[in-house]
Design a protein around this motif. Structure first.
Motif, mmCIF file in Angstrom:
data_model
loop_
_atom_site.group_PDB
_atom_site.id
_atom_site.type_symbol
_atom_site.label_atom_id
_atom_site.label_comp_id
_atom_site.label_asym_id
_atom_site.label_seq_id
_atom_site.Cartn_x
_atom_site.Cartn_y
_atom_site.Cartn_z
ATOM 1 N N GLY A 44 28.566 13.083 0.225
ATOM 2 C CA GLY A 44 29.156 12.849 1.453
ATOM 3 C C GLY A 44 28.303 13.164 2.538
ATOM 4 O O GLY A 44 27.262 12.435 2.967
ATOM 5 N N ASP A 45 28.690 14.143 3.254
ATOM 6 C CA ASP A 45 28.086 14.598 4.382
ATOM 7 C C ASP A 45 26.814 15.684 3.984
ATOM 8 O O ASP A 45 26.057 15.948 5.032
ATOM 9 C CB ASP A 45 29.225 15.438 5.235
ATOM 10 N N GLU A 46 26.844 16.047 2.771
ATOM 11 C CA GLU A 46 25.907 17.224 2.556
ATOM 12 C C GLU A 46 24.347 16.597 2.218
ATOM 13 O O GLU A 46 23.544 17.373 2.602
ATOM 14 C CB GLU A 46 26.579 17.885 1.094
ATOM 15 N N GLU A 48 22.749 13.249 3.080
ATOM 16 C CA GLU A 48 23.116 11.816 3.463
ATOM 17 C C GLU A 48 21.978 10.876 2.724
ATOM 18 O O GLU A 48 22.571 9.828 2.435
ATOM 19 C CB GLU A 48 22.605 12.031 5.036
ATOM 20 N N HIS A 51 23.554 9.989 -0.312
ATOM 21 C CA HIS A 51 24.851 9.304 -0.211
ATOM 22 C C HIS A 51 24.568 7.867 -0.018
ATOM 23 O O HIS A 51 25.018 6.854 -0.454
ATOM 24 C CB HIS A 51 25.451 9.883 0.997
ATOM 25 N N LYS A 140 33.803 7.440 15.758
ATOM 26 C CA LYS A 140 34.785 8.275 14.956
ATOM 27 C C LYS A 140 35.669 7.321 14.118
ATOM 28 O O LYS A 140 35.886 7.777 13.056
ATOM 29 C CB LYS A 140 35.508 9.177 15.906
ATOM 30 N N GLU A 143 33.851 5.955 10.822
ATOM 31 C CA GLU A 143 33.926 7.126 9.890
ATOM 32 C C GLU A 143 35.289 7.452 9.424
ATOM 33 O O GLU A 143 35.423 7.580 8.388
ATOM 34 C CB GLU A 143 33.353 8.477 10.676
ATOM 35 N N GLU A 147 36.305 6.910 5.450
ATOM 36 C CA GLU A 147 36.634 7.947 4.677
ATOM 37 C C GLU A 147 38.013 7.697 4.027
ATOM 38 O O GLU A 147 38.240 8.048 2.805
ATOM 39 C CB GLU A 147 36.856 9.381 5.490
#
Length: 187
Positions: A44-46, A48, A51, A140, A143, A147
């Protein structure tokens, strides 16, 4: 011995113990998709780059699976397993009553799950791509939708695994093994 093993067909030969159901493409697609989705979800966000690479690979796999759903062998084709909502509900009722018929390919609920997962994963991939474009960079809401699709996929996967376990128990066969070997007993 069960009745299937005692049956003799024309020419005195016994029927095969298993028959080919899932072709190599469907099996590689299934397990690759599962692994890539877990990788994408975990990174995920870790991480990129991983991902995004996993997401693009999933999108490519989905495109190939959709084509294969029209041109692949019998049990890979959507026409073999996509059923009406009425047929799916009737099948689910039979599942609840532990009297659901066995299907060689996908049962009606399994067919519905294939379609649902493809649709939700397309939504996940589309919104993931959107987040990389100038038009939606930093939006946003994109995103959040991305999710939501990813989390909905997790929910569908849980229902899918529970359905596989229930069908395996009810019909006394390992559907996991069948998705590895491509083979199931004929009846």
């Amino acid at each position: 011995m069960s009745a299937i093993h005692d049956t003799v067909v024309a020419g005195g030969a016994k029927p095969p113990a298993t028959v080919k159901v899932w072709d190599l493409f469907v099996r590689v697609f299934h397990w690759s998709l599962a692994g890539l989705f877990l990788l994408a979800y975990a990174t995920g966000d870790e991480i990129e780059k991983i991902h995004i690479a996993a997401g693009y690979t999933i999108a490519g796999l989905l495109a190939l699976r959709i084509v294969w759903g029209f041109v692949g062998p019998r049990h890979a084709r959507f026409s073999d397993f996509v059923r009406s909502p009425r047929a799916v509900l009737a099948y689910m009722r039979d599942v609840a009553l532990l009297r659901a018929p066995r299907f060689l390919g996908h049962n009606p609920a399994g067919g519905m799950m294939v379609v649902a997962l493809i649709v939700v994963l397309i939504g996940t991939c589309t919104t993931g791509y959107m987040m990389t474009t100038d038009s939606f960079w930093g939006a946003k809401w994109v995103e959040e939708v991305h999710e939501a699709f990813a989390n909905l996929t997790i929910g569908l996967v849980v229902v899918h695994v529970l359905g596989v376990l229930l069908a395996s128990f009810e019909h006394r066969e390992s559907l996991v093994t069948a998705m590895i070997t491509g083979r199931k007993r004929p009846s």
